[in-house]
Design an enzyme around this catalytic site. Structure first.
Site, PDB file in Angstrom:
ATOM      1  N   ASP A   1       0.826  -1.219   0.000  1.00 30.87           N
ATOM      2  CA  ASP A   1       0.000   0.000   0.000  1.00 30.87           C
ATOM      3  C   ASP A   1       0.858   1.265   0.000  1.00 30.87           C
ATOM      4  O   ASP A   1       0.358   2.364  -0.280  1.00 30.87           O
ATOM      5  CB  ASP A   1      -0.963   0.006   1.200  1.00 30.87           C
ATOM      6  CG  ASP A   1      -0.282  -0.075   2.554  1.00 30.87           C
ATOM      7  OD1 ASP A   1       0.962  -0.205   2.611  1.00 30.87           O
ATOM      8  OD2 ASP A   1      -0.999  -0.017   3.583  1.00 30.87           O
ATOM      9  N   GLU A   2       2.160   1.115   0.313  1.00 30.51           N
ATOM     10  CA  GLU A   2       3.024   2.305   0.405  1.00 30.51           C
ATOM     11  C   GLU A   2       3.216   2.997  -0.938  1.00 30.51           C
ATOM     12  O   GLU A   2       3.708   4.124  -0.980  1.00 30.51           O
ATOM     13  CB  GLU A   2       4.389   1.922   0.973  1.00 30.51           C
ATOM     14  CG  GLU A   2       4.313   1.430   2.383  1.00 30.51           C
ATOM     15  CD  GLU A   2       5.677   1.359   3.050  1.00 30.51           C
ATOM     16  OE1 GLU A   2       6.636   1.926   2.531  1.00 30.51           O
ATOM     17  OE2 GLU A   2       5.744   0.709   4.098  1.00 30.51           O
TER      18      GLU A   2
ATOM     19  N   TYR B   1      12.346   2.552  -0.726  1.00 31.13           N
ATOM     20  CA  TYR B   1      11.660   1.250  -0.796  1.00 31.13           C
ATOM     21  C   TYR B   1      10.351   1.370  -1.571  1.00 31.13           C
ATOM     22  O   TYR B   1      10.109   0.636  -2.547  1.00 31.13           O
ATOM     23  CB  TYR B   1      11.384   0.705   0.614  1.00 31.13           C
ATOM     24  CG  TYR B   1      10.314  -0.370   0.646  1.00 31.13           C
ATOM     25  CD1 TYR B   1      10.545  -1.612   0.069  1.00 31.13           C
ATOM     26  CD2 TYR B   1       9.062  -0.127   1.219  1.00 31.13           C
ATOM     27  CE1 TYR B   1       9.552  -2.601   0.077  1.00 31.13           C
ATOM     28  CE2 TYR B   1       8.079  -1.101   1.230  1.00 31.13           C
ATOM     29  CZ  TYR B   1       8.324  -2.337   0.659  1.00 31.13           C
ATOM     30  OH  TYR B   1       7.344  -3.295   0.655  1.00 31.13           O
TER      31      TYR B   1
ATOM     32  N   LYS C   1       9.058  -0.247  -5.209  1.00 29.59           N
ATOM     33  CA  LYS C   1       7.875  -1.108  -5.343  1.00 29.59           C
ATOM     34  C   LYS C   1       6.895  -0.494  -6.356  1.00 29.59           C
ATOM     35  O   LYS C   1       6.307  -1.206  -7.178  1.00 29.59           O
ATOM     36  CB  LYS C   1       7.184  -1.313  -3.987  1.00 29.59           C
ATOM     37  CG  LYS C   1       7.970  -2.130  -2.982  1.00 29.59           C
ATOM     38  CD  LYS C   1       8.237  -3.564  -3.418  1.00 29.59           C
ATOM     39  CE  LYS C   1       6.988  -4.420  -3.476  1.00 29.59           C
ATOM     40  NZ  LYS C   1       7.322  -5.856  -3.749  1.00 29.59           N
TER      41      LYS C   1
HETATM   42  P1  NAD Z   1      11.171 -10.147   3.797  1.00 28.19           P
HETATM   43  O1  NAD Z   1      12.219  -9.109   3.771  1.00 28.19           O
HETATM   44  O2  NAD Z   1      10.815 -10.793   5.097  1.00 28.19           O
HETATM   45  O3  NAD Z   1      11.536 -11.327   2.783  1.00 28.19           O
HETATM   46  C1  NAD Z   1      12.075 -11.065   1.520  1.00 28.19           C
HETATM   47  C2  NAD Z   1      12.614 -12.380   0.965  1.00 28.19           C
HETATM   48  O4  NAD Z   1      13.111 -12.117  -0.365  1.00 28.19           O
HETATM   49  C3  NAD Z   1      13.789 -12.956   1.767  1.00 28.19           C
HETATM   50  O5  NAD Z   1      13.629 -14.346   1.931  1.00 28.19           O
HETATM   51  C4  NAD Z   1      15.007 -12.651   0.906  1.00 28.19           C
HETATM   52  O6  NAD Z   1      16.054 -13.602   1.053  1.00 28.19           O
HETATM   53  C5  NAD Z   1      14.397 -12.706  -0.499  1.00 28.19           C
HETATM   54  N1  NAD Z   1      15.167 -11.924  -1.472  1.00 28.19           N
HETATM   55  C6  NAD Z   1      15.633 -10.657  -1.324  1.00 28.19           C
HETATM   56  N2  NAD Z   1      16.316 -10.283  -2.428  1.00 28.19           N
HETATM   57  C7  NAD Z   1      16.248 -11.339  -3.298  1.00 28.19           C
HETATM   58  C8  NAD Z   1      16.745 -11.558  -4.603  1.00 28.19           C
HETATM   59  N3  NAD Z   1      17.454 -10.629  -5.257  1.00 28.19           N
HETATM   60  N4  NAD Z   1      16.481 -12.752  -5.193  1.00 28.19           N
HETATM   61  C9  NAD Z   1      15.780 -13.709  -4.545  1.00 28.19           C
HETATM   62  N5  NAD Z   1      15.302 -13.561  -3.303  1.00 28.19           N
HETATM   63  C10 NAD Z   1      15.534 -12.387  -2.682  1.00 28.19           C
HETATM   64  O7  NAD Z   1       9.886  -9.468   3.143  1.00 28.19           O
HETATM   65  P2  NAD Z   1       8.330  -9.682   3.463  1.00 28.19           P
HETATM   66  O8  NAD Z   1       7.937  -8.769   4.549  1.00 28.19           O
HETATM   67  O9  NAD Z   1       8.037 -11.125   3.536  1.00 28.19           O
HETATM   68  O10 NAD Z   1       7.702  -9.084   2.114  1.00 28.19           O
HETATM   69  C11 NAD Z   1       7.459  -9.921   0.998  1.00 28.19           C
HETATM   70  C12 NAD Z   1       6.800  -9.114  -0.109  1.00 28.19           C
HETATM   71  O11 NAD Z   1       5.592  -8.552   0.361  1.00 28.19           O
HETATM   72  C13 NAD Z   1       7.646  -7.928  -0.586  1.00 28.19           C
HETATM   73  O12 NAD Z   1       7.490  -7.827  -1.982  1.00 28.19           O
HETATM   74  C14 NAD Z   1       7.044  -6.729   0.121  1.00 28.19           C
HETATM   75  O13 NAD Z   1       7.231  -5.562  -0.642  1.00 28.19           O
HETATM   76  C15 NAD Z   1       5.581  -7.145   0.165  1.00 28.19           C
HETATM   77  N6  NAD Z   1       4.773  -6.582   1.249  1.00 28.19           N
HETATM   78  C16 NAD Z   1       5.181  -6.697   2.551  1.00 28.19           C
HETATM   79  C17 NAD Z   1       4.355  -6.231   3.563  1.00 28.19           C
HETATM   80  C18 NAD Z   1       4.742  -6.366   5.026  1.00 28.19           C
HETATM   81  O14 NAD Z   1       4.029  -5.857   5.885  1.00 28.19           O
HETATM   82  N7  NAD Z   1       5.821  -7.052   5.370  1.00 28.19           N
HETATM   83  C19 NAD Z   1       3.127  -5.629   3.253  1.00 28.19           C
HETATM   84  C20 NAD Z   1       2.758  -5.504   1.898  1.00 28.19           C
HETATM   85  C21 NAD Z   1       3.582  -6.006   0.918  1.00 28.19           C
HETATM   86  O1  DAU Z   2       2.469  -0.976   4.511  1.00 26.24           O
HETATM   87  C1  DAU Z   2       3.131  -2.127   4.049  1.00 26.24           C
HETATM   88  C2  DAU Z   2       4.589  -2.049   4.433  1.00 26.24           C
HETATM   89  O2  DAU Z   2       4.650  -2.298   5.835  1.00 26.24           O
HETATM   90  C3  DAU Z   2       5.447  -3.047   3.677  1.00 26.24           C
HETATM   91  O3  DAU Z   2       5.457  -2.703   2.314  1.00 26.24           O
HETATM   92  C4  DAU Z   2       6.894  -3.048   4.203  1.00 26.24           C
HETATM   93  O4  DAU Z   2       7.646  -4.071   3.563  1.00 26.24           O
HETATM   94  C5  DAU Z   2       6.845  -3.319   5.699  1.00 26.24           C
HETATM   95  O5  DAU Z   2       8.151  -3.252   6.241  1.00 26.24           O
HETATM   96  C6  DAU Z   2       5.942  -2.306   6.388  1.00 26.24           C
HETATM   97  O6  DAU Z   2       6.514  -0.973   6.306  1.00 26.24           O
HETATM   98  P1  DAU Z   2       6.531   0.007   7.577  1.00 26.24           P
HETATM   99  O7  DAU Z   2       7.610   0.992   7.386  1.00 26.24           O
HETATM  100  O8  DAU Z   2       5.152   0.482   7.874  1.00 26.24           O
HETATM  101  O9  DAU Z   2       6.915  -1.099   8.710  1.00 26.24           O
HETATM  102  P2  DAU Z   2       7.906  -1.069   9.959  1.00 26.24           P
HETATM  103  O10 DAU Z   2       7.706  -2.376  10.663  1.00 26.24           O
HETATM  104  O11 DAU Z   2       9.291  -0.697   9.597  1.00 26.24           O
HETATM  105  O12 DAU Z   2       7.306   0.093  10.867  1.00 26.24           O
HETATM  106  C7  DAU Z   2       5.930   0.147  11.222  1.00 26.24           C
HETATM  107  C8  DAU Z   2       5.685   1.476  11.920  1.00 26.24           C
HETATM  108  O13 DAU Z   2       6.366   1.474  13.189  1.00 26.24           O
HETATM  109  C9  DAU Z   2       6.228   2.674  11.171  1.00 26.24           C
HETATM  110  O14 DAU Z   2       5.361   3.772  11.390  1.00 26.24           O
HETATM  111  C10 DAU Z   2       7.592   2.944  11.845  1.00 26.24           C
HETATM  112  C11 DAU Z   2       7.319   2.539  13.266  1.00 26.24           C
HETATM  113  N1  DAU Z   2       8.452   1.992  14.060  1.00 26.24           N
HETATM  114  C12 DAU Z   2       9.236   1.024  13.508  1.00 26.24           C
HETATM  115  C13 DAU Z   2      10.263   0.452  14.223  1.00 26.24           C
HETATM  116  C14 DAU Z   2      11.140  -0.633  13.627  1.00 26.24           C
HETATM  117  C15 DAU Z   2       8.652   2.433  15.370  1.00 26.24           C
HETATM  118  O15 DAU Z   2       7.941   3.311  15.880  1.00 26.24           O
HETATM  119  N2  DAU Z   2       9.663   1.846  16.098  1.00 26.24           N
HETATM  120  C16 DAU Z   2      10.481   0.887  15.583  1.00 26.24           C
HETATM  121  O16 DAU Z   2      11.372   0.399  16.315  1.00 26.24           O
END
Ligand code: NAD
Ligand code: DAU
Length: 331
Positions: free
Chosen positions: A121-122, A147, A151
């Site tokens: 959603d970012e 980031y 995306k």
């Molecule tokens: P993560 O960082 O936990 O995992 C990423 C994985 O990708 C890891 O296993 C890493 O080894 C692999 N990777 C990184 N670079 C690579 C490369 N060049 N080739 C092959 N593998 C590679 O991430 P996540 O939180 O599981 O997010 C997964 C997907 O979901 C991402 O595309 C992220 O943008 C999206 N997303 C995440 C969130 C969230 O809240 N975490 C929300 C919305 C969307």
């Molecule tokens: O919205 C989806 C995104 O959510 C994904 O695309 C990203 O991959 C995922 O990392 C996440 O992004 P955020 O930046 O929102 O997540 P993060 O866990 O880094 O932080 C969540 C919120 O908490 C953000 O407002 C920053 C804040 N934060 C984060 C950390 C690590 C703190 O206040 N303290 C902290 O120590």
């Protein structure tokens, strides 16, 4: 169905593979993952005998071509995913998120393979705290961080490959996930594991920023609904109406872990910190019949806390290096 899952050793990918093995036993899963600092093959140990695992880079065109030639559907999770890291060093984000997606798109174009693109959603930027609006698929892209800019770029590549080359692709943009196997650099696991170590939770800025939390299993169930029934070329927003301020989340973690609700510290803010995310998932619900099935945030968070308490052996090896990075940033 032969399914290629990129990034299957990361947080959401791991949960997706576990869920797929459990709920779609006829699907043959191959994971492609580079095992960066964020990937851990141990997360796949419980299903290791049910899947194939290939260590490699999504930007490796020869490898990707071979794997895509041998599958029916690609689900692309692999990414550099952490905003704070993208502020410190954006290059791996451009390489993996943009060049990696380009590499996959060229392969699915050559082989006529169905492709589902996992995004965030970012890409829409942020909302004011008092704005009644939520993100919809019609909203213009306006990413804030390196980031989210990479995306957004990858999403636009997908849209162009659909329109110009007829690639059979769908996109989903999901809000913040929580649940097991999330790296300790992320907000919720960082606070839980800090507290396990007797360290007070750390809130960026004033803690007023809002995120729209969804359990990772609900995200992945939506991804399956899109693979099964999504319309080619469409974008689906995934969210479970889970808006919470960071301060409220930290106070709930403190309460659930038996500490006073005010036992946290405010630390310096993230540059460019997005204020609020909120998802309107009407299209996904109305068109594909998806609904979140996980119980409320409080229960989901309690289960997540319990998972981190029980699985210190999984997160402990990453903890010191992660906190050392944060110490350098003063956070
Ligand atoms: P993560 O960082 O936990 O995992 C990423 C994985 O990708 C890891 O296993 C890493 O080894 C692999 N990777 C990184 N670079 C690579 C490369 N060049 N080739 C092959 N593998 C590679 O991430 P996540 O939180 O599981 O997010 C997964 C997907 O979901 C991402 O595309 C992220 O943008 C999206 N997303 C995440 C969130 C969230 O809240 N975490 C929300 C919305 C969307
Ligand atoms: O919205 C989806 C995104 O959510 C994904 O695309 C990203 O991959 C995922 O990392 C996440 O992004 P955020 O930046 O929102 O997540 P993060 O866990 O880094 O932080 C969540 C919120 O908490 C953000 O407002 C920053 C804040 N934060 C984060 C950390 C690590 C703190 O206040 N303290 C902290 O120590």
């Amino acid at each position: 169905m032969r399914l290629l899952v990129t990034g299957g050793a990361g947080f959401i990918g791991t949960n997706f593979v576990h869920q797929t093995v459990r709920e779609h036993p006829d699907v043959k899963v191959t994971v492609l993952d580079a095992l960066t600092y964020a990937g851990d093959q141990a997360s796949l140990a419980p299903v290791a005998d049910r899947i194939s695992f290939v260590q490699g880079d999504v930007a490796d065109a020869d490898l990707v071509d071979r794997l895509v030639a041998d599958c029916d559907v690609v689900v692309h999770f692999a990414a550099e995913s952490h905003n704070d890291n993208s502020l410190a060093n954006p290059w791996p984000f451009v390489q993996t998120n943009v060049v990696g997606t380009f590499t996959l798109l060229e392969a699915v174009r050559r082989h006529g393979t169905r492709y589902h693109h996992i995004s965030t959603d970012e890409v829409y930027g942020d909302l004011e705290l008092d704005d009644p609006a939520k993100f919809t698929p019609q909203r213009p892209y306006n990413p804030s961080s390196p980031y989210s800019a990479t995306k957004a770029s990858s999403d636009l590549l997908v849209r162009a490959w659909v329109r110009s080359f007829g690639v059979q692709a769908t996109i989903s943009n999901c809000s913040n996930n929580y649940g097991p196997y999330q790296h300790v650099e992320k907000f919720i696991p960082r606070q839980i594991t800090n507290m396990v170590d007797g360290v007070r939770p750390k809130l960026y800025g004033t803690g007023q920023n809002v995120r729209d939390w969804i359990h990772v299993e609900d995200h992945n169930a939506a991804v399956w609904a899109i693979i099964d029934r999504g319309r080619i070329g469409e974008t689906y927003l995934i969210g479970a109406d889970g808006e919470q301020s960071n301060k409220d989340v930290v106070e709930l973690i403190l309460e659930l872990m038996g500490e006073p609700r005010d036992a946290y510290d405010l630390v310096s803010d993230r540059p460019g910190h997005d204020l609020r995310y909120a998802i309107d998932s009407t299209k996904l619900r109305d068109e594909l019949g998806w609904q979140p099935r996980f119980p409320g945030f409080r229960d989901g968070l309690a289960a997540t806390i319990e998972w981190y308490r029980q699985n210190a052996a999984w997160w402990r090896p990453q903890k010191d290096a992660t906190e050392a990075k944060y110490a350098q940033l003063g956070r």
